[in-house]
Design a protein around this motif. Sequence first.
Motif, PDB file in Angstrom:
ATOM      1  N   TRP A  34      -2.683  -9.984   2.603  1.00 29.68           N
ATOM      2  CA  TRP A  34      -2.780  -8.669   3.223  1.00 29.68           C
ATOM      3  C   TRP A  34      -1.513  -7.867   3.030  1.00 29.68           C
ATOM      4  O   TRP A  34      -0.407  -8.408   3.080  1.00 29.68           O
ATOM      5  CB  TRP A  34      -3.045  -8.804   4.725  1.00 29.68           C
ATOM      6  CG  TRP A  34      -4.350  -9.455   5.021  1.00 29.68           C
ATOM      7  CD1 TRP A  34      -4.601 -10.793   5.111  1.00 29.68           C
ATOM      8  CD2 TRP A  34      -5.593  -8.798   5.247  1.00 29.68           C
ATOM      9  NE1 TRP A  34      -5.933 -11.008   5.383  1.00 29.68           N
ATOM     10  CE2 TRP A  34      -6.562  -9.804   5.475  1.00 29.68           C
ATOM     11  CE3 TRP A  34      -5.978  -7.453   5.289  1.00 29.68           C
ATOM     12  CZ2 TRP A  34      -7.900  -9.501   5.730  1.00 29.68           C
ATOM     13  CZ3 TRP A  34      -7.305  -7.155   5.546  1.00 29.68           C
ATOM     14  CH2 TRP A  34      -8.247  -8.170   5.766  1.00 29.68           C
ATOM     15  N   GLU A  66       0.828  -1.203   0.000  1.00 28.92           N
ATOM     16  CA  GLU A  66       0.000   0.000   0.000  1.00 28.92           C
ATOM     17  C   GLU A  66       0.864   1.255   0.000  1.00 28.92           C
ATOM     18  O   GLU A  66       1.987   1.250   0.509  1.00 28.92           O
ATOM     19  CB  GLU A  66      -0.918   0.050   1.228  1.00 28.92           C
ATOM     20  CG  GLU A  66      -1.833  -1.147   1.394  1.00 28.92           C
ATOM     21  CD  GLU A  66      -1.274  -2.162   2.365  1.00 28.92           C
ATOM     22  OE1 GLU A  66      -2.075  -2.847   3.020  1.00 28.92           O
ATOM     23  OE2 GLU A  66      -0.030  -2.274   2.475  1.00 28.92           O
ATOM     24  N   ILE A  88     -13.703   2.732  -4.625  1.00 31.93           N
ATOM     25  CA  ILE A  88     -12.700   1.713  -4.896  1.00 31.93           C
ATOM     26  C   ILE A  88     -12.655   1.465  -6.402  1.00 31.93           C
ATOM     27  O   ILE A  88     -13.686   1.438  -7.073  1.00 31.93           O
ATOM     28  CB  ILE A  88     -12.994   0.414  -4.117  1.00 31.93           C
ATOM     29  CG1 ILE A  88     -11.838  -0.587  -4.265  1.00 31.93           C
ATOM     30  CG2 ILE A  88     -14.319  -0.203  -4.539  1.00 31.93           C
ATOM     31  CD1 ILE A  88     -11.970  -1.801  -3.346  1.00 31.93           C
ATOM     32  N   CYS A 124      -2.613   0.264  -3.994  1.00 37.01           N
ATOM     33  CA  CYS A 124      -2.128  -1.047  -3.586  1.00 37.01           C
ATOM     34  C   CYS A 124      -1.659  -1.774  -4.835  1.00 37.01           C
ATOM     35  O   CYS A 124      -2.462  -2.034  -5.734  1.00 37.01           O
ATOM     36  CB  CYS A 124      -3.230  -1.832  -2.884  1.00 37.01           C
ATOM     37  SG  CYS A 124      -2.838  -3.562  -2.553  1.00 37.01           S
ATOM     38  N   ARG A 159      -9.725  -1.213   7.370  1.00 34.95           N
ATOM     39  CA  ARG A 159      -9.052  -0.240   8.216  1.00 34.95           C
ATOM     40  C   ARG A 159      -9.169  -0.644   9.674  1.00 34.95           C
ATOM     41  O   ARG A 159     -10.096  -1.337  10.077  1.00 34.95           O
ATOM     42  CB  ARG A 159      -9.620   1.165   8.006  1.00 34.95           C
ATOM     43  CG  ARG A 159     -11.073   1.343   8.431  1.00 34.95           C
ATOM     44  CD  ARG A 159     -11.566   2.729   8.031  1.00 34.95           C
ATOM     45  NE  ARG A 159     -12.937   2.967   8.468  1.00 34.95           N
ATOM     46  CZ  ARG A 159     -13.635   4.042   8.154  1.00 34.95           C
ATOM     47  NH1 ARG A 159     -13.092   4.994   7.390  1.00 34.95           N
ATOM     48  NH2 ARG A 159     -14.880   4.186   8.594  1.00 34.95           N
ATOM     49  N   LEU A 162      -5.380   6.228  -1.952  1.00 39.50           N
ATOM     50  CA  LEU A 162      -4.533   5.113  -1.589  1.00 39.50           C
ATOM     51  C   LEU A 162      -4.344   4.189  -2.785  1.00 39.50           C
ATOM     52  O   LEU A 162      -5.248   4.016  -3.599  1.00 39.50           O
ATOM     53  CB  LEU A 162      -5.140   4.314  -0.441  1.00 39.50           C
ATOM     54  CG  LEU A 162      -5.515   5.084   0.827  1.00 39.50           C
ATOM     55  CD1 LEU A 162      -6.023   4.122   1.883  1.00 39.50           C
ATOM     56  CD2 LEU A 162      -4.339   5.897   1.342  1.00 39.50           C
ATOM     57  N   TYR A 209      -7.050   0.921  -6.055  1.00 39.27           N
ATOM     58  CA  TYR A 209      -7.094   2.277  -5.537  1.00 39.27           C
ATOM     59  C   TYR A 209      -8.253   2.461  -4.566  1.00 39.27           C
ATOM     60  O   TYR A 209      -9.273   1.785  -4.653  1.00 39.27           O
ATOM     61  CB  TYR A 209      -7.265   3.296  -6.663  1.00 39.27           C
ATOM     62  CG  TYR A 209      -6.195   3.240  -7.716  1.00 39.27           C
ATOM     63  CD1 TYR A 209      -4.967   3.858  -7.522  1.00 39.27           C
ATOM     64  CD2 TYR A 209      -6.416   2.568  -8.913  1.00 39.27           C
ATOM     65  CE1 TYR A 209      -3.982   3.808  -8.487  1.00 39.27           C
ATOM     66  CE2 TYR A 209      -5.438   2.516  -9.890  1.00 39.27           C
ATOM     67  CZ  TYR A 209      -4.223   3.139  -9.672  1.00 39.27           C
ATOM     68  OH  TYR A 209      -3.245   3.088 -10.637  1.00 39.27           O
ATOM     69  N   LEU A 210      -8.085   3.405  -3.663  1.00 43.21           N
ATOM     70  CA  LEU A 210      -9.183   3.869  -2.833  1.00 43.21           C
ATOM     71  C   LEU A 210      -9.124   5.389  -2.806  1.00 43.21           C
ATOM     72  O   LEU A 210      -8.235   5.965  -2.178  1.00 43.21           O
ATOM     73  CB  LEU A 210      -9.103   3.313  -1.411  1.00 43.21           C
ATOM     74  CG  LEU A 210     -10.291   3.671  -0.510  1.00 43.21           C
ATOM     75  CD1 LEU A 210     -11.561   2.968  -0.998  1.00 43.21           C
ATOM     76  CD2 LEU A 210     -10.013   3.297   0.945  1.00 43.21           C
ATOM     77  N   TRP A 212     -10.353  -3.117   0.687  1.00 38.97           N
ATOM     78  CA  TRP A 212      -9.693  -2.241   1.652  1.00 38.97           C
ATOM     79  C   TRP A 212     -10.338  -2.425   3.021  1.00 38.97           C
ATOM     80  O   TRP A 212     -11.570  -2.439   3.140  1.00 38.97           O
ATOM     81  CB  TRP A 212      -9.798  -0.774   1.243  1.00 38.97           C
ATOM     82  CG  TRP A 212      -8.972  -0.409   0.046  1.00 38.97           C
ATOM     83  CD1 TRP A 212      -9.392  -0.305  -1.242  1.00 38.97           C
ATOM     84  CD2 TRP A 212      -7.582  -0.084   0.045  1.00 38.97           C
ATOM     85  NE1 TRP A 212      -8.356   0.061  -2.054  1.00 38.97           N
ATOM     86  CE2 TRP A 212      -7.227   0.208  -1.290  1.00 38.97           C
ATOM     87  CE3 TRP A 212      -6.601  -0.003   1.030  1.00 38.97           C
ATOM     88  CZ2 TRP A 212      -5.929   0.566  -1.664  1.00 38.97           C
ATOM     89  CZ3 TRP A 212      -5.315   0.349   0.661  1.00 38.97           C
ATOM     90  CH2 TRP A 212      -4.991   0.629  -0.663  1.00 38.97           C
ATOM     91  N   TYR A 250      -4.907   1.676   7.090  1.00 38.83           N
ATOM     92  CA  TYR A 250      -5.667   1.099   5.989  1.00 38.83           C
ATOM     93  C   TYR A 250      -4.878  -0.031   5.344  1.00 38.83           C
ATOM     94  O   TYR A 250      -3.706   0.128   5.008  1.00 38.83           O
ATOM     95  CB  TYR A 250      -5.999   2.168   4.943  1.00 38.83           C
ATOM     96  CG  TYR A 250      -7.146   3.050   5.371  1.00 38.83           C
ATOM     97  CD1 TYR A 250      -8.397   2.931   4.772  1.00 38.83           C
ATOM     98  CD2 TYR A 250      -6.989   3.982   6.392  1.00 38.83           C
ATOM     99  CE1 TYR A 250      -9.458   3.732   5.180  1.00 38.83           C
ATOM    100  CE2 TYR A 250      -8.040   4.770   6.808  1.00 38.83           C
ATOM    101  CZ  TYR A 250      -9.278   4.647   6.193  1.00 38.83           C
ATOM    102  OH  TYR A 250     -10.330   5.441   6.603  1.00 38.83           O
ATOM    103  N   TYR A 251      -5.544  -1.161   5.160  1.00 40.79           N
ATOM    104  CA  TYR A 251      -4.910  -2.359   4.629  1.00 40.79           C
ATOM    105  C   TYR A 251      -5.554  -2.789   3.324  1.00 40.79           C
ATOM    106  O   TYR A 251      -6.773  -2.807   3.199  1.00 40.79           O
ATOM    107  CB  TYR A 251      -5.032  -3.519   5.625  1.00 40.79           C
ATOM    108  CG  TYR A 251      -4.347  -3.279   6.939  1.00 40.79           C
ATOM    109  CD1 TYR A 251      -3.018  -3.648   7.120  1.00 40.79           C
ATOM    110  CD2 TYR A 251      -5.017  -2.689   8.005  1.00 40.79           C
ATOM    111  CE1 TYR A 251      -2.380  -3.434   8.328  1.00 40.79           C
ATOM    112  CE2 TYR A 251      -4.388  -2.472   9.215  1.00 40.79           C
ATOM    113  CZ  TYR A 251      -3.068  -2.845   9.374  1.00 40.79           C
ATOM    114  OH  TYR A 251      -2.441  -2.639  10.575  1.00 40.79           O
ATOM    115  N   CYS A 252      -4.737  -3.154   2.387  1.00 38.93           N
ATOM    116  CA  CYS A 252      -5.175  -3.757   1.144  1.00 38.93           C
ATOM    117  C   CYS A 252      -5.256  -5.265   1.337  1.00 38.93           C
ATOM    118  O   CYS A 252      -4.408  -5.862   2.007  1.00 38.93           O
ATOM    119  CB  CYS A 252      -4.173  -3.411   0.042  1.00 38.93           C
ATOM    120  SG  CYS A 252      -4.445  -4.204  -1.548  1.00 38.93           S
TER     121      CYS A 252
END
Length: 125
Positions: free
Chosen positions: A115, A6, A70, A22, A38, A20, A80-81, A36, A94-96
């Motif tokens: 992740w 990310e 998204i 990824c 969080r 964001l 993308y976010l 995504w 924030y995690y992809c």
Amino acid sequence: QVQLVESGGGSVQTGGSLRLSCTASAYYSVTYCMGWFRQAPGKEREGVAAIYTASGTTGYADSVKGRFTISRDNAKNTLYLQMNVLKPEDTAMYYCAANAAPPGCGLRMNEFDYWGQGTQVTVSS
């Protein structure tokens, strides 16, 4: 094995925007769904948005509908976010995430197999 990285996090004021990204080591050929999530300090990880890699069909948490979008660029192996009208309650890591097979493509952690390391988003009042 799918590796996710990310980027794009940062600090913004209320009402601001961040995008964001990824990037996946493998994407269309192996990834069925991406999402995504969080996690704020002291709270459980929650799903934010998810997208079917092939079709582009999306889903969102109620808390971000109308503000977050998204999307994916399959040619670039990138998710993308776009986050607009950010609020202090959006502050989180924030995690992809990605999975390789059906059935799920939603907002549940156990629907995803891979992740990223996370990117911090901080929204000040």
